[in-house]
Design a protein around this motif. Structure first.
Motif, PDB file in Angstrom:
ATOM      1  N   SER A 249     -87.242 -95.490 -84.712  1.00  0.00           N
ATOM      2  CA  SER A 249     -87.401 -96.413 -83.593  1.00  0.00           C
ATOM      3  C   SER A 249     -88.718 -96.118 -82.908  1.00  0.00           C
ATOM      4  CB  SER A 249     -86.263 -96.259 -82.579  1.00  0.00           C
ATOM      5  OG  SER A 249     -86.495 -97.065 -81.442  1.00  0.00           O
ATOM      6  N   GLN A 250     -89.403 -97.151 -82.482  1.00  0.00           N
ATOM      7  CA  GLN A 250     -90.618 -96.936 -81.714  1.00  0.00           C
ATOM      8  C   GLN A 250     -90.279 -96.250 -80.397  1.00  0.00           C
ATOM      9  OE1 GLN A 250     -92.706-100.683 -81.315  1.00  0.00           O
ATOM     10  NE2 GLN A 250     -93.936-100.219 -83.101  1.00  0.00           N
ATOM     11  N   ARG A 251     -91.237 -95.519 -79.882  1.00  0.00           N
ATOM     12  CA  ARG A 251     -91.039 -94.833 -78.611  1.00  0.00           C
ATOM     13  C   ARG A 251     -90.658 -95.826 -77.527  1.00  0.00           C
ATOM     14  NH1 ARG A 251     -96.712 -92.114 -78.146  1.00  0.00           N
ATOM     15  NH2 ARG A 251     -97.225 -94.151 -79.015  1.00  0.00           N
ATOM     16  N   ALA A 252     -89.957 -95.333 -76.526  1.00  0.00           N
ATOM     17  CA  ALA A 252     -89.429 -96.203 -75.476  1.00  0.00           C
ATOM     18  C   ALA A 252     -90.517 -96.960 -74.737  1.00  0.00           C
ATOM     19  CB  ALA A 252     -88.615 -95.374 -74.482  1.00  0.00           C
ATOM     20  N   GLN A 253     -91.746 -96.400 -74.687  1.00  0.00           N
ATOM     21  CA  GLN A 253     -92.800 -97.078 -73.950  1.00  0.00           C
ATOM     22  C   GLN A 253     -93.526 -98.137 -74.780  1.00  0.00           C
ATOM     23  OE1 GLN A 253     -92.784 -93.943 -75.023  1.00  0.00           O
ATOM     24  NE2 GLN A 253     -94.797 -92.975 -74.974  1.00  0.00           N
ATOM     25  N   SER A 254     -93.178 -98.265 -76.050  1.00  0.00           N
ATOM     26  CA  SER A 254     -93.875 -99.208 -76.924  1.00  0.00           C
ATOM     27  C   SER A 254     -93.412-100.636 -76.636  1.00  0.00           C
ATOM     28  CB  SER A 254     -93.617 -98.863 -78.396  1.00  0.00           C
ATOM     29  OG  SER A 254     -94.046 -97.551 -78.675  1.00  0.00           O
ATOM     30  N   GLY A 255     -94.185-101.337 -75.843  1.00  0.00           N
ATOM     31  CA  GLY A 255     -93.856-102.717 -75.518  1.00  0.00           C
ATOM     32  C   GLY A 255     -92.718-102.844 -74.534  1.00  0.00           C
ATOM     33  N   GLN A 256     -92.321-101.738 -73.879  1.00  0.00           N
ATOM     34  CA  GLN A 256     -91.216-101.759 -72.945  1.00  0.00           C
ATOM     35  C   GLN A 256     -91.650-101.114 -71.630  1.00  0.00           C
ATOM     36  OE1 GLN A 256     -87.616-100.085 -74.660  1.00  0.00           O
ATOM     37  NE2 GLN A 256     -88.380-100.465 -76.702  1.00  0.00           N
ATOM     38  N   SER A 257     -90.864-101.357 -70.591  1.00  0.00           N
ATOM     39  CA  SER A 257     -91.101-100.720 -69.308  1.00  0.00           C
ATOM     40  C   SER A 257     -90.541 -99.309 -69.356  1.00  0.00           C
ATOM     41  CB  SER A 257     -90.426-101.532 -68.186  1.00  0.00           C
ATOM     42  OG  SER A 257     -90.531-100.855 -66.958  1.00  0.00           O
ATOM     43  N   LYS A 258     -91.377 -98.327 -69.075  1.00  0.00           N
ATOM     44  CA  LYS A 258     -90.952 -96.936 -69.146  1.00  0.00           C
ATOM     45  C   LYS A 258     -90.887 -96.351 -67.742  1.00  0.00           C
ATOM     46  CE  LYS A 258     -91.951 -92.531 -71.338  1.00  0.00           C
ATOM     47  NZ  LYS A 258     -92.970 -91.688 -71.975  1.00  0.00           N
ATOM     48  N   VAL A 259     -89.690 -95.976 -67.330  1.00  0.00           N
ATOM     49  CA  VAL A 259     -89.463 -95.466 -65.985  1.00  0.00           C
ATOM     50  C   VAL A 259     -89.601 -93.950 -65.944  1.00  0.00           C
ATOM     51  CG1 VAL A 259     -87.749 -95.253 -64.143  1.00  0.00           C
ATOM     52  CG2 VAL A 259     -87.964 -97.403 -65.393  1.00  0.00           C
ATOM     53  N   HIS A 260     -89.049 -93.271 -66.951  1.00  0.00           N
ATOM     54  CA  HIS A 260     -89.020 -91.808 -66.997  1.00  0.00           C
ATOM     55  C   HIS A 260     -90.047 -91.317 -68.014  1.00  0.00           C
ATOM     56  CE1 HIS A 260     -87.404 -87.758 -67.711  1.00  0.00           C
ATOM     57  NE2 HIS A 260     -86.771 -87.887 -66.557  1.00  0.00           N
ATOM     58  N   PRO A 261     -90.735 -90.188 -67.758  1.00  0.00           N
ATOM     59  CA  PRO A 261     -91.787 -89.730 -68.673  1.00  0.00           C
ATOM     60  C   PRO A 261     -91.308 -89.384 -70.074  1.00  0.00           C
ATOM     61  CG  PRO A 261     -91.318 -88.072 -66.991  1.00  0.00           C
ATOM     62  CD  PRO A 261     -90.644 -89.338 -66.565  1.00  0.00           C
ATOM     63  N   THR A 262     -90.022 -89.043 -70.232  1.00  0.00           N
ATOM     64  CA  THR A 262     -89.502 -88.737 -71.580  1.00  0.00           C
ATOM     65  C   THR A 262     -88.369 -89.691 -71.950  1.00  0.00           C
ATOM     66  OG1 THR A 262     -87.933 -87.084 -70.724  1.00  0.00           O
ATOM     67  CG2 THR A 262     -90.133 -86.307 -71.345  1.00  0.00           C
ATOM     68  N   GLN A 263     -88.456 -90.918 -71.491  1.00  0.00           N
ATOM     69  CA  GLN A 263     -87.408 -91.923 -71.720  1.00  0.00           C
ATOM     70  C   GLN A 263     -87.187 -92.165 -73.215  1.00  0.00           C
ATOM     71  OE1 GLN A 263     -87.626 -95.143 -68.957  1.00  0.00           O
ATOM     72  NE2 GLN A 263     -86.780 -96.613 -70.396  1.00  0.00           N
ATOM     73  N   LYS A 264     -85.938 -92.241 -73.621  1.00  0.00           N
ATOM     74  CA  LYS A 264     -85.590 -92.423 -75.024  1.00  0.00           C
ATOM     75  C   LYS A 264     -85.172 -93.867 -75.293  1.00  0.00           C
ATOM     76  CE  LYS A 264     -86.324 -88.122 -76.036  1.00  0.00           C
ATOM     77  NZ  LYS A 264     -86.981 -87.725 -74.790  1.00  0.00           N
ATOM     78  N   PRO A 265     -85.404 -94.358 -76.517  1.00  0.00           N
ATOM     79  CA  PRO A 265     -85.061 -95.748 -76.843  1.00  0.00           C
ATOM     80  C   PRO A 265     -83.554 -95.963 -76.951  1.00  0.00           C
ATOM     81  CG  PRO A 265     -85.885 -94.613 -78.788  1.00  0.00           C
ATOM     82  CD  PRO A 265     -86.062 -93.664 -77.640  1.00  0.00           C
ATOM     83  N   ILE A 266     -83.095 -97.053 -76.414  1.00  0.00           N
ATOM     84  CA  ILE A 266     -81.660 -97.336 -76.367  1.00  0.00           C
ATOM     85  C   ILE A 266     -81.074 -97.497 -77.763  1.00  0.00           C
ATOM     86  CG2 ILE A 266     -79.963 -99.071 -75.647  1.00  0.00           C
ATOM     87  CD1 ILE A 266     -81.623 -99.422 -73.091  1.00  0.00           C
ATOM     88  N   ASP A 267     -81.836 -98.044 -78.694  1.00  0.00           N
ATOM     89  CA  ASP A 267     -81.264 -98.266 -80.026  1.00  0.00           C
ATOM     90  C   ASP A 267     -80.945 -96.950 -80.735  1.00  0.00           C
ATOM     91  OD1 ASP A 267     -83.991 -97.751 -80.253  1.00  0.00           O
ATOM     92  OD2 ASP A 267     -84.244 -98.977 -82.054  1.00  0.00           O
ATOM     93  N   ILE A 268     -81.739 -95.907 -80.523  1.00  0.00           N
ATOM     94  CA  ILE A 268     -81.425 -94.595 -81.087  1.00  0.00           C
ATOM     95  C   ILE A 268     -80.148 -94.048 -80.458  1.00  0.00           C
ATOM     96  CG2 ILE A 268     -82.143 -92.171 -81.131  1.00  0.00           C
ATOM     97  CD1 ILE A 268     -83.604 -93.714 -83.198  1.00  0.00           C
TER      98      ILE A 268
END
Length: 238
Positions: free
Chosen positions: A150-169
């Motif tokens: 999965s692409q990192r959570a910040q890839s094309g998404q709004s990232k709130v937390h510095p180590t935010q993880k992708p929901i699909d994972i």
């Protein structure tokens, strides 16, 4: 302790998880991304340092208490290092790889840029004799490969937390180790991605977070998702 937010399916506590755990209820699964004890600093100026990241003991102390809330024979997934799980009543430990697809910044002096993170799976087993016998090594509900992409959570998404993880994972982990209606615990909740994933999979969720700003973001995300799910139910009748 009074919850910071609660909607029937999701409960959020604004507190140090040491103060909240052990919970009065048992849980069926733990999915969490604890502080790694590396004093991580984001290259984005709008992200403050992660609370508790100054020592690995913060994560280990929280995980030890969280595991006591877990039903015997059930699973924990934790991002970070295997060292976090040392000296805990766990067996069947397996290393998973989150393939981020996109290479991160990392050490720019190296010709190899890191594009993955580790996730560790384990089964809670209070009996040392059973752990020594290898119990829990085939405990996942769905057998699958150890690489999750999965692409990192910040890839094309709004990232709130510095180590935010992708929901699909997170959804894949939850789907593999629980069933609809069971309860997922995240003692280091961050911006609430584990809770979002659990709700989307029809599970109950409990999150604990020491930073109030992340509790606020998580509550807003859960409220927005709940509205979407309610509208879908009204529209399609399920």
């Amino acid at each position: 302790m009074k919850p910071y937010y609660e909607n029937g399916a999701v409960t959020i506590y604004h507190a140090n998880c040491i103060e909240v755990l052990p919970l009065s209820e048992t849980v069926d699964l733990i999915v969490t991304d604890p502080p790694y004890g590396v004093s991580y600093k984001s290259n984005r100026g709008d992200h403050a340092p992660i609370s508790g990241d100054e020592s690995l003991n913060v994560a280990k102390d929280g995980l030890k208490l969280a595991i006591k809330c877990l039903r015997r024979g059930r699973h924990i997934y934790t991002f970070g290092s295997k060292e976090m799980l040392d000296d805990m009543p766990l067996c069947g430990i397996a290393e998973l790889i989150w393939d981020k697809v996109i290479m991160g910044m990392g050490d720019l002096t190296s010709p190899w840029g890191k594009s993955h993170e580790n996730i560790y799976f384990a089964t809670y087993e209070i009996s040392k004799a059973n752990r020594d016998k290898g119990f829990g090594s085939m405990a996942a509900r769905l057998r699958r490969g150890t690489v999750l992409r999965s692409q990192r959570a910040q890839s094309g998404q709004s990232k709130v937390h510095p180590t935010q993880k992708p929901i699909d994972i997170l959804r894949q982990l939850i789907e593999s180790s629980s069933i609809i209606g069971e309860t997922v615990l995240d003692p280091f909740m961050g911006s609430g991605s584990t809770l979002i994933a659990a709700a989307m999979e029809g599970r109950r969720a409990i999150g604990i977070e020491i930073e109030e700003r992340y509790c606020e973001h998580a509550a807003k995300r859960i409220a927005a998702l709940s509205e979407i799910l309610e509208n879908r139910t009204a529209c399609f009748g399920y």
